[in-house]
Design a protein around this motif. Structure first.
Motif, PDB file in Angstrom:
ATOM      1  N   GLU A  20      58.758  37.422  48.560  1.00 51.89           N
ATOM      2  CA  GLU A  20      59.575  38.586  48.898  1.00 51.89           C
ATOM      3  C   GLU A  20      59.661  38.823  50.395  1.00 51.89           C
ATOM      4  O   GLU A  20      60.608  39.418  50.890  1.00 51.89           O
ATOM      5  N   ALA A  21      58.652  38.357  51.145  1.00 47.98           N
ATOM      6  CA  ALA A  21      58.673  38.525  52.598  1.00 47.98           C
ATOM      7  C   ALA A  21      59.857  37.817  53.229  1.00 47.98           C
ATOM      8  O   ALA A  21      60.314  38.189  54.318  1.00 47.98           O
ATOM      9  N   LYS A  22      60.401  36.806  52.556  1.00 49.73           N
ATOM     10  CA  LYS A  22      61.533  36.054  53.094  1.00 49.73           C
ATOM     11  C   LYS A  22      62.794  36.908  53.193  1.00 49.73           C
ATOM     12  O   LYS A  22      63.727  36.554  53.908  1.00 49.73           O
ATOM     13  N   LYS A  23      62.827  38.040  52.491  1.00 54.16           N
ATOM     14  CA  LYS A  23      63.985  38.929  52.577  1.00 54.16           C
ATOM     15  C   LYS A  23      64.044  39.647  53.921  1.00 54.16           C
ATOM     16  O   LYS A  23      65.105  40.128  54.325  1.00 54.16           O
ATOM     17  N   TYR A  24      62.892  39.745  54.592  1.00 62.42           N
ATOM     18  CA  TYR A  24      62.799  40.589  55.777  1.00 62.42           C
ATOM     19  C   TYR A  24      62.404  39.845  57.043  1.00 62.42           C
ATOM     20  O   TYR A  24      62.316  40.460  58.104  1.00 62.42           O
ATOM     21  N   PRO A 171      74.436  44.154  46.181  1.00 60.74           N
ATOM     22  CA  PRO A 171      75.241  42.984  46.555  1.00 60.74           C
ATOM     23  C   PRO A 171      76.660  43.339  46.993  1.00 60.74           C
ATOM     24  O   PRO A 171      77.186  42.760  47.952  1.00 60.74           O
ATOM     25  N   LEU A 172      77.288  44.272  46.310  1.00 60.00           N
ATOM     26  CA  LEU A 172      78.662  44.642  46.657  1.00 60.00           C
ATOM     27  C   LEU A 172      78.737  45.302  48.028  1.00 60.00           C
ATOM     28  O   LEU A 172      79.621  44.982  48.840  1.00 60.00           O
ATOM     29  N   ILE A 173      77.837  46.239  48.289  1.00 60.16           N
ATOM     30  CA  ILE A 173      77.824  46.902  49.593  1.00 60.16           C
ATOM     31  C   ILE A 173      77.536  45.884  50.693  1.00 60.16           C
ATOM     32  O   ILE A 173      78.154  45.913  51.767  1.00 60.16           O
ATOM     33  N   TYR A 174      76.620  44.974  50.417  1.00 64.52           N
ATOM     34  CA  TYR A 174      76.328  43.939  51.418  1.00 64.52           C
ATOM     35  C   TYR A 174      77.587  43.117  51.720  1.00 64.52           C
ATOM     36  O   TYR A 174      77.927  42.875  52.883  1.00 64.52           O
ATOM     37  N   ALA A 175      78.282  42.692  50.679  1.00 65.84           N
ATOM     38  CA  ALA A 175      79.455  41.843  50.862  1.00 65.84           C
ATOM     39  C   ALA A 175      80.555  42.553  51.650  1.00 65.84           C
ATOM     40  O   ALA A 175      81.215  41.949  52.508  1.00 65.84           O
ATOM     41  N   GLN A 176      80.746  43.834  51.370  1.00 70.06           N
ATOM     42  CA  GLN A 176      81.851  44.542  51.994  1.00 70.06           C
ATOM     43  C   GLN A 176      81.523  45.068  53.390  1.00 70.06           C
ATOM     44  O   GLN A 176      82.400  45.138  54.256  1.00 70.06           O
ATOM     45  N   LEU A 177      80.259  45.414  53.612  1.00 69.10           N
ATOM     46  CA  LEU A 177      79.913  46.097  54.858  1.00 69.10           C
ATOM     47  C   LEU A 177      79.120  45.234  55.835  1.00 69.10           C
ATOM     48  O   LEU A 177      79.288  45.365  57.056  1.00 69.10           O
ATOM     49  N   TYR A 178      78.279  44.341  55.305  1.00 66.58           N
ATOM     50  CA  TYR A 178      77.329  43.656  56.179  1.00 66.58           C
ATOM     51  C   TYR A 178      77.484  42.139  56.260  1.00 66.58           C
ATOM     52  O   TYR A 178      76.894  41.513  57.142  1.00 66.58           O
ATOM     53  N   ALA A 179      78.220  41.520  55.372  1.00 64.92           N
ATOM     54  CA  ALA A 179      78.251  40.057  55.325  1.00 64.92           C
ATOM     55  C   ALA A 179      78.694  39.451  56.657  1.00 64.92           C
ATOM     56  O   ALA A 179      78.174  38.397  57.060  1.00 64.92           O
ATOM     57  N   GLN A 180      79.601  40.094  57.355  1.00 63.21           N
ATOM     58  CA  GLN A 180      80.093  39.581  58.628  1.00 63.21           C
ATOM     59  C   GLN A 180      79.316  40.127  59.826  1.00 63.21           C
ATOM     60  O   GLN A 180      79.638  39.801  60.972  1.00 63.21           O
ATOM     61  N   ARG A 181      78.324  40.967  59.552  1.00 69.19           N
ATOM     62  CA  ARG A 181      77.488  41.526  60.620  1.00 69.19           C
ATOM     63  C   ARG A 181      76.077  41.727  60.070  1.00 69.19           C
ATOM     64  O   ARG A 181      75.510  42.819  60.130  1.00 69.19           O
ATOM     65  N   ARG A 182      75.510  40.665  59.522  1.00 74.49           N
ATOM     66  CA  ARG A 182      74.271  40.766  58.751  1.00 74.49           C
ATOM     67  C   ARG A 182      73.083  41.237  59.579  1.00 74.49           C
ATOM     68  O   ARG A 182      72.080  41.706  59.024  1.00 74.49           O
ATOM     69  N   TRP A 183      73.176  41.129  60.902  1.00 73.96           N
ATOM     70  CA  TRP A 183      72.090  41.608  61.757  1.00 73.96           C
ATOM     71  C   TRP A 183      71.944  43.129  61.715  1.00 73.96           C
ATOM     72  O   TRP A 183      70.941  43.667  62.161  1.00 73.96           O
ATOM     73  N   LEU A 184      72.917  43.824  61.153  1.00 70.45           N
ATOM     74  CA  LEU A 184      72.846  45.280  61.053  1.00 70.45           C
ATOM     75  C   LEU A 184      72.362  45.769  59.691  1.00 70.45           C
ATOM     76  O   LEU A 184      72.207  46.965  59.487  1.00 70.45           O
ATOM     77  N   VAL A 185      72.081  44.855  58.760  1.00 75.34           N
ATOM     78  CA  VAL A 185      71.858  45.252  57.380  1.00 75.34           C
ATOM     79  C   VAL A 185      70.539  45.989  57.164  1.00 75.34           C
ATOM     80  O   VAL A 185      70.437  46.837  56.293  1.00 75.34           O
ATOM     81  N   ALA A 186      69.522  45.684  57.944  1.00 75.67           N
ATOM     82  CA  ALA A 186      68.186  46.193  57.619  1.00 75.67           C
ATOM     83  C   ALA A 186      67.747  47.253  58.625  1.00 75.67           C
ATOM     84  O   ALA A 186      68.429  48.258  58.831  1.00 75.67           O
ATOM     85  N   SER A 187      66.606  47.033  59.267  1.00 73.83           N
ATOM     86  CA  SER A 187      65.999  48.096  60.067  1.00 73.83           C
ATOM     87  C   SER A 187      66.763  48.415  61.336  1.00 73.83           C
ATOM     88  O   SER A 187      66.591  49.503  61.895  1.00 73.83           O
TER      89      SER A 187
END
Length: 370
Positions: A20-24, A171-187
């Motif tokens: 699970e650590a691989k997610k972060y 998954p849907l929110i990730y695809a629509q909001l973060y997939a093209q700017r994934r560096w903003l998805v987490a902390s």
């Protein structure tokens, strides 16, 4: 300062920790992060060095909230609570624990919380934002829905705080909001952006009006909310939104005086802390680290011990507020309240002071942790 209490400090079940650590974290950092999440007993040496007397442990995000299957989510909660309960039982003067619960079924969540508090001694409950549901994981269950009143009623009856913690999006929110700017998805941004909506949903749905004893805690200096209080209260127009269920004579600022608290977890910025104190007062703020997502306990502890506020305020934020809110002076933890500044060696930790508040940037770059 000795005697500090920290309360957004994650663990994971050993069977899940490294995967699970691989997610972060980056590939290289995930191995170290997984080991740190799984190793509870090995934290004591770091705690001693950093002047931390006790940490409240919580199952890492997303935990049960990431399980779309209700049975699997509940089984994880039971397993986690039993596991961390044994860890606390073995060393109650250094560790306490938040319960984990599945939020698929509010009644079942209330029952597991009751078991965790009454039988296992948990001092609160950690909810990792929304509960994932549905075959594709895109259904998000939020706890401002009236069906969760049975859960909030139980929280009030047990008199334990609820810690609201961020998680990765559906998954849907990730695809629509973060997939093209994934560096903003987490902390970096997404965590606070998503969780703050949920927290404000709970407040504006009237949970605190129906259950005035409920105490909500959230980290990272308030997930941006304290810095936007004026605008929030200015724009929550009751005539425009007559269906909003919060009391007509209340503001979000009012709830910070009676029901909401923040911590410094993962936000070691002097300017931001001083601003939060100006908005909320020291009585609503508690020190925390966000271990092991922040690299060790010393950086945050050294920063906090050198923040330019009064010694009594350091004592309140660093120890007394958490001691009182979580009733840690009771058995089995028996943390002693009211110790003097001299006994706690307030101002004792010495280290570099970063006027540009860039320590978090350096930490993230070094470890690769998101």
């Amino acid at each position: 300062m000795k005697g500090k209490i920290i309360l957004e400090e994650a663990f994971n079940l050993p069977r899940l920790a490294e995967q699970e650590a691989k997610k972060y974290a980056s590939v290289n950092a995930a191995v170290l992060l997984g080991k740190a999440l799984a190793d509870i007993d090995g934290r004591i040496a770091q705690m001693d060095e950093a002047g931390v007397e006790l940490q409240i442990l919580s199952l890492t995000s997303p935990g049960c909230q990431g399980e779309t299957d209700p049975q699997a989510a509940h089984a994880m909660a039971v397993e986690s609570n039993n596991y961390v309960g044994e860890k606390v039982k073995a060393n109650p003067t250094r560790f306490a624990a938040f319960a984990a619960v599945s939020m698929h079924d509010p009644k079942q969540a209330a029952e597991e919380l009751t078991r965790a508090v009454v039988e296992l001694g948990c001092v609160g409950v950690m909810l990792n934002d929304f509960q994932s549901s549905g075959a594709d994981g895109n259904t998000m269950l939020f706890y401002d829905d009236p069906s969760y009143d049975i859960f909030w009623s139980t929280v009030e009856q047990l008199s334990v705080p609820v810690y609201m913690h961020p998680r990765l999006p559906s998954p849907l929110i990730y695809a629509q909001l973060y997939a093209q700017r994934r560096w903003l998805v987490a902390s970096a941004w997404g965590f606070a952006n998503q969780l703050s909506i949920h927290i404000l949903g709970i407040a504006t749905s009237g949970v605190f009006d129906r259950f005035p004893g409920v105490q909500l805690v959230f980290g990272h200096l308030g997930e941006h909310i304290p810095f936007d209080l004026w605008r929030l209260d200015h724009k929550l127009d009751r005539d425009r939104f007559p269906e909003m269920r919060m009391a007509k004579d209340k503001t979000i600022r009012d709830y910070f005086a009676t029901n909401m608290h923040i911590t410094t977890s993962g936000a070691f910025s002097t300017r931001s802390l001083l601003s939060a104190i100006a908005e909320l007062s020291t009585s609503r703020i508690m020190f925390s680290i966000d271990y092991p997502y922040e690299d060790g306990l010393m950086e945050g502890s050294t920063w906090f011990d050198n923040v330019p506020i009064s010694n009594p305020d350091l004592l309140s934020i660093g120890r007394e507020n958490a001691l009182r809110l979580f009733k840690l002076d009771r058995a089995p933890h028996n943390v002693q309240p009211g110790l003097s500044l001299r006994e706690l060696e307030v101002g004792g930790l010495r280290g570099p002071i970063y006027p540009d508040d860039a320590t978090h940037l350096r930490t993230s770059t070094r470890t690769g942790i998101q």
